[in-house]
Enzyme design. Structure first.
Site, PDB file in Angstrom:
ATOM      1  N   CYS A 128      -1.106   5.896   9.195  1.00 28.95           N
ATOM      2  CA  CYS A 128      -1.449   4.619   8.551  1.00 28.95           C
ATOM      3  C   CYS A 128      -2.572   4.915   7.579  1.00 28.95           C
ATOM      4  O   CYS A 128      -2.548   5.933   6.902  1.00 28.95           O
ATOM      5  CB  CYS A 128      -1.821   3.574   9.594  1.00 28.95           C
ATOM      6  SG  CYS A 128      -3.202   4.057  10.665  1.00 28.95           S
ATOM      7  N   ARG A 175       0.838  -1.198   0.000  1.00 27.78           N
ATOM      8  CA  ARG A 175       0.000   0.000   0.000  1.00 27.78           C
ATOM      9  C   ARG A 175       0.874   1.249   0.000  1.00 27.78           C
ATOM     10  O   ARG A 175       0.573   2.222  -0.706  1.00 27.78           O
ATOM     11  CB  ARG A 175      -0.941   0.008   1.209  1.00 27.78           C
ATOM     12  CG  ARG A 175      -2.035  -1.037   1.123  1.00 27.78           C
ATOM     13  CD  ARG A 175      -2.986  -0.950   2.313  1.00 27.78           C
ATOM     14  NE  ARG A 175      -3.813   0.241   2.263  1.00 27.78           N
ATOM     15  CZ  ARG A 175      -4.569   0.661   3.283  1.00 27.78           C
ATOM     16  NH1 ARG A 175      -4.591  -0.024   4.419  1.00 27.78           N
ATOM     17  NH2 ARG A 175      -5.300   1.757   3.166  1.00 27.78           N
TER      18      ARG A 175
END
Length: 280
Positions: free
Chosen positions: A234, A176
């Site tokens: 995050c 990611r």
């Protein structure tokens, strides 16, 4: 200040009748059945915490997928879990504390200093052969008074310039970070200048935190030291809390970007980088 309590320590408190509020924070991206898992079995006396509704406001493109709730809402939730002034609180989940760390960070930020993560979580409790129970625990309402500001935070503007004088850690999975996949947020990639530091690297194969010296080695290898400002993000501010706990175990402090990449990637004025940063 201690971050963790082990299974033996929690069991000893419970066996001795020492007042301990135990919070079950089972939640995972893509698994909405946390409450069902809790109702089936949990640590005796544990109270279920619903992360999406009690530890976050509704998703907001300008604030991210899990915005921090108002102080009033969070205090109401904490009292509903039975927390009183001076209580010892222990939080756990069944995923290496990657979701339980959210309530740990929020209670720390709110001024509760005696809050701990159960190292290894529910898996460690099971492995020790300790009892479990099912059903819903309904505690008496607590009287805790919460504040705000006990933990460092930054915002999107702060994150944008953080790497110029500090270390900005991205706690998501490497793929990611690199922009190879993005299952939930509108753009793939990472905040420019951020360093990839997946949360999974904080844990051993049993879901326990690595020893302090191993965590310190990990983070110093990523450029963290006691004199360099460190911040963490995050996807939505949940697993970044786990990274902050790991940094604390290693002897470092760090700021949280609560909106994280879900806020950043929704703002078209913010640049998104892809691939690996230099040196990674």
């Amino acid at each position: 200040m201690e971050t963790l309590i082990d299974v033996a320590g929690l069991n000893a408190r419970m066996t001795a009748g020492q007042r301990t509020v135990v919070l079950d924070v089972r939640w995972a991206l893509g698994d909405p059945e946390g409450r069902s898992h809790y109702l089936k079995e949990h640590i005796p006396g544990a109270v279920y915490v619903d992360l999406p509704t009690q530890l976050a406001d509704p998703a907001d493109p300008g604030r991210g997928r899990h915005p921090l709730p108002s102080l009033a809402r969070f205090q109401e939730a904490a009292r509903s879990w039975g927390i009183c002034a001076g209580d010892v609180v222990v939080a756990y989940d069944d995923a290496g504390n990657t979701s339980a760390a959210r309530v740990w960070w929020m209670l720390r930020d709110a001024g509760v200093r005696t809050v701990f993560l159960l190292d290894g979580g529910l898996a460690a409790w099971r492995s020790a052969g300790l009892p479990l129970e099912g059903g819903q625990v309904e505690p008496e309402t607590g009287d805790v008074t919460l504040g705000r500001g006990g933990m460092a935070v930054t915002d999107a503007d702060g994150a944008a310039g953080w790497s110029a004088g500090g270390v900005l850690l991205d706690a998501r999975a490497g793929e990611r970070y690199r922009g190879e996949i993005e299952p939930v947020d509108p753009r793939a990639g990472h905040i420019p200048g951020a360093v990839s530091a997946p949360t999974t690297g904080n844990l051993d194969d049993d879901g326990r935190f690595l020893p302090p010296e191993k965590l310190r080695e990990r983070f110093t290898g990523l450029g963290v030291d006691a004199t360099t400002p460190t911040a963490v993000y995050c996807g939505s501010g949940v697993t970044a809390s786990h990274e902050i706990a790991a940094l604390e175990i290693a002897g470092f402090s760090a700021a949280l970007f609560p909106g994280s990449f879900s806020e950043w990637s929704n703002d078209p004025s913010r640049q998104v980088a892809t691939g690996a940063e230099a040196g990674q």
